[in-house]
Design an enzyme around this catalytic site. Structure first.
Site, PDB file in Angstrom:
ATOM      1  N   GLU A 265       0.825  -1.216   0.000  1.00  0.00           N
ATOM      2  CA  GLU A 265       0.000   0.000   0.000  1.00  0.00           C
ATOM      3  C   GLU A 265       0.859   1.267   0.000  1.00  0.00           C
ATOM      4  O   GLU A 265       0.633   2.198   0.769  1.00  0.00           O
ATOM      5  CB  GLU A 265      -0.946  -0.008   1.202  1.00  0.00           C
ATOM      6  CG  GLU A 265      -1.920  -1.167   1.159  1.00  0.00           C
ATOM      7  CD  GLU A 265      -2.985  -1.142   2.249  1.00  0.00           C
ATOM      8  OE1 GLU A 265      -2.720  -0.591   3.322  1.00  0.00           O
ATOM      9  OE2 GLU A 265      -4.072  -1.677   1.988  1.00  0.00           O
ATOM     10  N   ASP A 338      -8.268  -9.060   4.149  1.00  0.00           N
ATOM     11  CA  ASP A 338      -8.026  -7.945   5.062  1.00  0.00           C
ATOM     12  C   ASP A 338      -9.080  -7.838   6.162  1.00  0.00           C
ATOM     13  O   ASP A 338      -9.960  -6.977   6.071  1.00  0.00           O
ATOM     14  CB  ASP A 338      -7.985  -6.624   4.265  1.00  0.00           C
ATOM     15  CG  ASP A 338      -7.496  -5.465   5.101  1.00  0.00           C
ATOM     16  OD1 ASP A 338      -7.041  -5.699   6.221  1.00  0.00           O
ATOM     17  OD2 ASP A 338      -7.577  -4.315   4.631  1.00  0.00           O
ATOM     18  N   GLU A 366     -12.388  -2.243  12.329  1.00  0.00           N
ATOM     19  CA  GLU A 366     -12.405  -1.494  11.073  1.00  0.00           C
ATOM     20  C   GLU A 366     -13.553  -1.933  10.165  1.00  0.00           C
ATOM     21  O   GLU A 366     -14.238  -1.108   9.579  1.00  0.00           O
ATOM     22  CB  GLU A 366     -11.061  -1.694  10.351  1.00  0.00           C
ATOM     23  CG  GLU A 366     -11.038  -1.070   8.968  1.00  0.00           C
ATOM     24  CD  GLU A 366      -9.692  -1.237   8.258  1.00  0.00           C
ATOM     25  OE1 GLU A 366      -8.739  -1.742   8.863  1.00  0.00           O
ATOM     26  OE2 GLU A 366      -9.614  -0.842   7.079  1.00  0.00           O
TER      27      GLU A 366
END
Ligand code: GCV
Length: 686
Positions: A265, A338, A366
Site C-alpha cells: 500500500e 483484510d 475497522e
C-alpha cells in the site's frame, strides 16, 4: 399498586449502582478481606504483584500467600505454578501473571487448584496504529494515548498515569509487548526526539512486563538519515541501522524490535531497490540480533495486478520460506484479504514450515461496525485459531502451527491491532473492551473457549458491587448477555456479508454498505464488484480450479473440499464459488432466498440483542446502560440498512423477489447510495 411496588423496588436497587464511565475496564474489584503476602525480594514488578494481591484479595481473610522465584524446567519464561496460597515462577513477570490469575479466579468464582500454567505464545503483542500527530489509523476511540503531536513531546504526569493504567490492564490478561506506532510508519519515529518519548513510555510499561517495539519505515535511512538509498545490501544503509539500533538500545535496553510494513500500500521496502523481502528483513534482523531483538515482517502485500488478491501474499512469501533469519517472524493477517467479517484462514499458516509465522488479528473493528456495533470478536478468532490447516496431518490447527507445538521455532508470537484511544472507556464501546480482554486471554491460552472468556469478562466488568439475588443476576443478566456476545459476530456476518461475501463496504470508511461502489479509474481490487462479482448469471468469486485457483494454496483435503460445491462449507461458499441465483442450497432454498434469509436473520438478531439489554437494565449502572442501549439502537438501524442496501442492489441482478414471509425493505436503494456519497468526505482508500 403492583406498579408502584415495582417502581420502589426498582429504585432501591438502581440507586445503589454508581455511574461508571468504564475507565476501570475489567479491573473494578477491590479487596474484601486482608491478606499477608510473603515475597523474599523487591523489584518494581514484584512490588506491583504484592500490591495487586493486597488491593484485590477476595480469598480467605488473613490468608498468607507466598510468591516464590524458582528454577523449574517445566515452566516457560512467563509461566507459573498456581495454588490457593502460593505462586511459583522462574521470572518476576511469571509471578505477576500468577497473581492476576489468582485474583481473576477469586473474582469470577472459578476454583483454584494446583496447576502449572504456561502461555501459548512467547510474545503477545498489541499493535497500535497510532500516528505521531495523535490520530489513530482505523481508531474509533479518540486520539492516541501515546502521541499528541511532534511539537508536544514533553511527558506529563497525566501521560504517565494513563500509560501505567494501560500497562496494568495488559499485564492482567498476559499481554507482554506493545508496538507504539502505526505500521504506516513515519520515518520521524526514529529521530532522537521521538525516541526520547518512546523511552519514557517504555519506562512506564517495563515494570508490568511489557516490552516496547516500534514500527519502522524502510526508507528511514534516506528520509531522516540523509543517505542516497535505503538498499538493505548497501554498507552505509546497514551502518545506519546498526547505529540506530545502538541508540535505541542505549535508551531502551530491553527494546523488543521492529515491525515492518514493506512494499505494501505504497510503503517503501526492499523491492524499491531490487531486493527481496528476505534481504530487507534479514538486514534488520542482523542489526537487532546482538541485543536479542526481533523483526516482525508483515505479509500484507498485494498489488494492482490481475492476480486474485487473496493469492498474492502466499505467492510473494512462499518462495522465501527458510531464507529468513531465526529472529524474523512473518506477521500474517488471519485471512488472505483484510480483516473481513469472515474469511477463511490465510493459506500461509502452516505452509511456511521453515520460517516462524505469527497471526495478526484486528481488535479495532475497522470492518465490523467500528465502535458502534457490539461484536464480540472472540468467536471469530476462536474459529480461526482452531481451523485445521492439515499441513502436518489432521489437527494442524492454525493455533498449533503458530505457537511452536508443531514447528521448531525460537520465537512464537501473536499480535492484535489495538482498539484503544483516549476515550474515557478506552475503546469507544463498552463491549469493545471485551475484545481487548479476549485478545489477551487467547494470546495467553489459544485453546480457551469464547464462552469462558465472555463469562469471565462479564463477571469482572459488570458484576454489581451491590448484592442482587445471584439467581436473578445470572438469569437476567449473565446468561442472556453472554449469549448475545457469543452470537454477535455471526449476527454481524449475517447482516453485512453472509455466505462468504466480502469487502462490499462503501469506499473509504469501511463502515456501511457499498456493493455498488466502483469508480471507473479506480483500482479494481479496491472496489466491491471485484469481490462479489454479481451479475445476471449469479454472484461470488470463483476461486476454484476453473477460476483463480486460490483453493490450490490450501493443503489437501482442503483444496478438494473447498473447491467442491458439495463439501465447501456454506459459510465460505461465495468466497470460493460463483453461483447462479437459483443454485440449490442445503436448506432447499435458492441461493437468492438464502441470502435474503441471512440478511433478515442478522437484523432480527440485533433487535433481539436490544431486548436482552433493555431487560438487563436494573443490573447495570445508568451511564454504561444507556451508552450501550444507544449504540444498539444505531446498530439495529445500520443492520437494516445493510440488509436493504445489499438485497436491493443484488436484486437488480437476481430479479427475484425477497421471500414474502420476510420483512420488506424499508429503505430505498437510491437513498442509501446518496447517504454513502455524503459520507465520502475524503478521497477513497482501499
Ligand atoms: C495500517 C487495511 C487498512 C489500512 C491499514 C492496512 C494494513 O488496508 O484499511 O488502514 O493500514 O490494512 O494493515 O497495513
Amino acid at each position: 399498586m403492583k406498579h408502584t411496588v415495582f417502581c420502589i423496588f426498582f429504585l432501591i436497587f438502581s440507586i445503589g449502582l454508581k455511574a461508571e464511565d468504564g475507565h476501570r475496564l475489567w479491573l473494578r474489584a477491590s479487596a474484601t478481606s486482608p491478606v499477608i503476602v510473603q515475597c523474599a525480594r523487591h523489584s518494581a514488578t514484584l512490588d506491583i504483584a504484592v500490591n495487586e494481591l493486597k488491593k484485590g484479595w477476595q480469598g480467605r481473610p488473613g490468608e498468607t500467600v507466598i510468591l516464590k522465584l524458582v528454577k523449574d524446567k517445566q515452566l516457560k519464561n512467563d509461566g507459573f505454578r498456581l495454588s490457593a496460597t502460593e505462586i511459583q515462577a522462574n521470572s518476576e513477570t511469571g509471578i505477576l501473571y500468577g497473581v492476576y490469575e489468582l485474583l481473576r479466579r477469586q473474582q469470577t468464582g472459578e476454583p483454584v487448584r494446583n496447576e502449572l500454567i504456561n502461555p501459548s505464545y512467547n510474545l503477545r503483542l498489541l499493535n497500535h496504529w497510532d500516528n505521531l500527530n495523535g490520530t489513530i489509523e482505523r481508531g474509533y476511540a479518540g486520539y492516541s494515548i501515546f502521541w499528541h503531536g511532534e511539537d508536544s513531546l514533553a511527558v506529563s504526569d497525566r501521560d504517565k498515569k494513563l500509560w501505567a493504567e494501560y500497562a496494568r490492564a495488559n499485564a492482567s490478561v498476559g499481554i507482554n509487548g506493545s508496538v507504539l506506532n502505526n505500521v504506516n510508519a513515519s520515518p520521524k519515529m526514529l529521530t532522537s526526539e521521538i525516541l526520547q518519548r518512546a523511552k519514557a513510555i517504555a519506562d512506564v510499561l517495563r515494570p508490568y512486563g511489557i516490552k516496547t517495539f516500534l514500527a519502522v519505515n524502510f526508507a528511514s535511512p534516506q528520509v531522516i538519515g540523509g543517505l542516497e538509498t535505503a538498499d538493505p545490501l548497501d554498507p552505509e544503509v546497514k551502518k545506519w541501522w546498526y547505529d540506530k539500533a545502538k541508540e535505541i538500545y542505549s535508551l531502551i535496553p530491553d527494546f523488543g524490535g521492529f515491525l515492518v510494513k514493506a512494499n505494501s500500500e505504497g510503503q517503501p521496502g526492499p523491492q524499491n531497490f531490487g531486493r527481496t523481502h528476505a534481504d530487507g528483513a534479514n538486514m534488520m534482523a542482523d542489526v537487532l540480533l546482538p541485543y536479542g531483538g526481533i523483526v516482525m515482517w508483515r505479509a500484507f502485500v498485494y498489488d494492482p495486478s490481475d492476480e486474485d488478491r487473496a493469492k498474492q501474499a502466499y505467492n510473494e512469501f512462499m518462495p522465501f520460506d527458510g531464507q529468513f533469519r531465526e529472529n524474523v517472524i512473518i506477521q500474517v493477517k488471519n485471512g488472505p484479504i483484510d480483516f473481513q467479517p469472515r474469511e477463511p484462514f490465510s493459506p500461509l499458516f502452516g505452509a511456511m514450515k521453515h520460517t516462524a509465522v505469527m497471526p495478526e488479528l484486528q481488535i479495532t473493528q475497522e470492518y465490523l461496525g467500528q465502535s458502534t456495533h457490539l461484536v464480540f470478536l472472540s468467536t471469530m478468532w476462536e474459529e480461526f485459531l482452531q481451523s485445521d490447516t492439515w499441513q502436518e496431518g489432521e489437527g494442524s490447527t492454525v493455533a498449533r502451527c503458530t505457537d511452536g507445538s508443531i514447528f521448531d521455532q525460537k520465537y512464537s508470537a501473536i499480535a492484535g491491532v489495538a482498539n484503544i484511544g483516549l476515550d474515557a472507556n478506552w475503546c469507544g464501546h463498552h463491549f469493545a473492551q471485551a475484545n481487548w480482554y479476549a485478545f489477551g486471554r487467547l494470546a495467553w491460552d489459544n485453546s480457551l473457549s469464547s464462552a469462558q472468556i465472555a463469562d469471565e469478562w462479564l463477571k469482572l466488568t459488570f458484576k454489581p458491587e451491590k448484592q442482587f439475588s445471584p439467581i436473578d443476576w445470572n438469569l437476567i443478566f449473565l446468561l442472556p448477555v453472554k449469549q448475545m456476545m457469543l452470537e454477535s459476530h455471526e449476527a454481524t456476518v449475517n447482516y453485512m456479508m453472509p455466505l462468504g461475501l466480502h469487502h462490499i463496504f462503501a469506499a473509504n470508511h469501511h463502515y456501511g454498505p457499498g456493493p455498488w461502489w466502483a469508480p471507473k479509474d479506480w483500482r479494481k481490487d479496491w472496489t466491491p464488484p471485484y469481490y462479489h462479482q454479481a451479475g445476471d448469471d449469479g454472484i461470488g468469486f470463483d476461486r476454484t480450479a476453473n477460476g483463480s485457483n486460490a483453493v490450490s494454496q490450501y493443503h489437501e483435503p482442503l483444496t478438494t473440499q473447498l473447491g467442491n460445491l458439495q463439501t465447501c462449507p456454506e459459510a465460505y461458499l461465495l468466497w470460493f464459488h460463483h453461483l447462479p441465483w437459483d443454485y440449490n442450497m442445503k436448506s432447499g432454498r435458492t441461493l437468492w432466498d438464502e441470502l435474503c434469509y441471512h440478511y433478515d436473520e442478522g437484523v432480527q438478531q440485533v433487535r433481539q440483542f436490544q431486548k436482552i439489554w433493555d431487560k438487563a437494565e436494573r443490573f447495570v449502572d445508568a451511564e454504561r446502560f444507556s451508552a450501550v442501549q444507544k449504540k444498539l439502537r444505531e446498530q439495529s438501524l445500520n443492520a437494516g440498512e445493510w440488509k436493504d442496501a445489499c438485497l436491493l442492489y443484488f436484486q437488480q441482478f437476481s430479479k427475484m423477489p425477497v421471500p414474502y414471509e420476510l420483512e420488506r425493505p424499508v429503505n430505498n436503494l437510491e437513498t442509501l447510495m446518496e447517504k454513502d456519497r455524503r459520507m465520502l468526505h475524503r478521497g477513497p482508500t482501499n
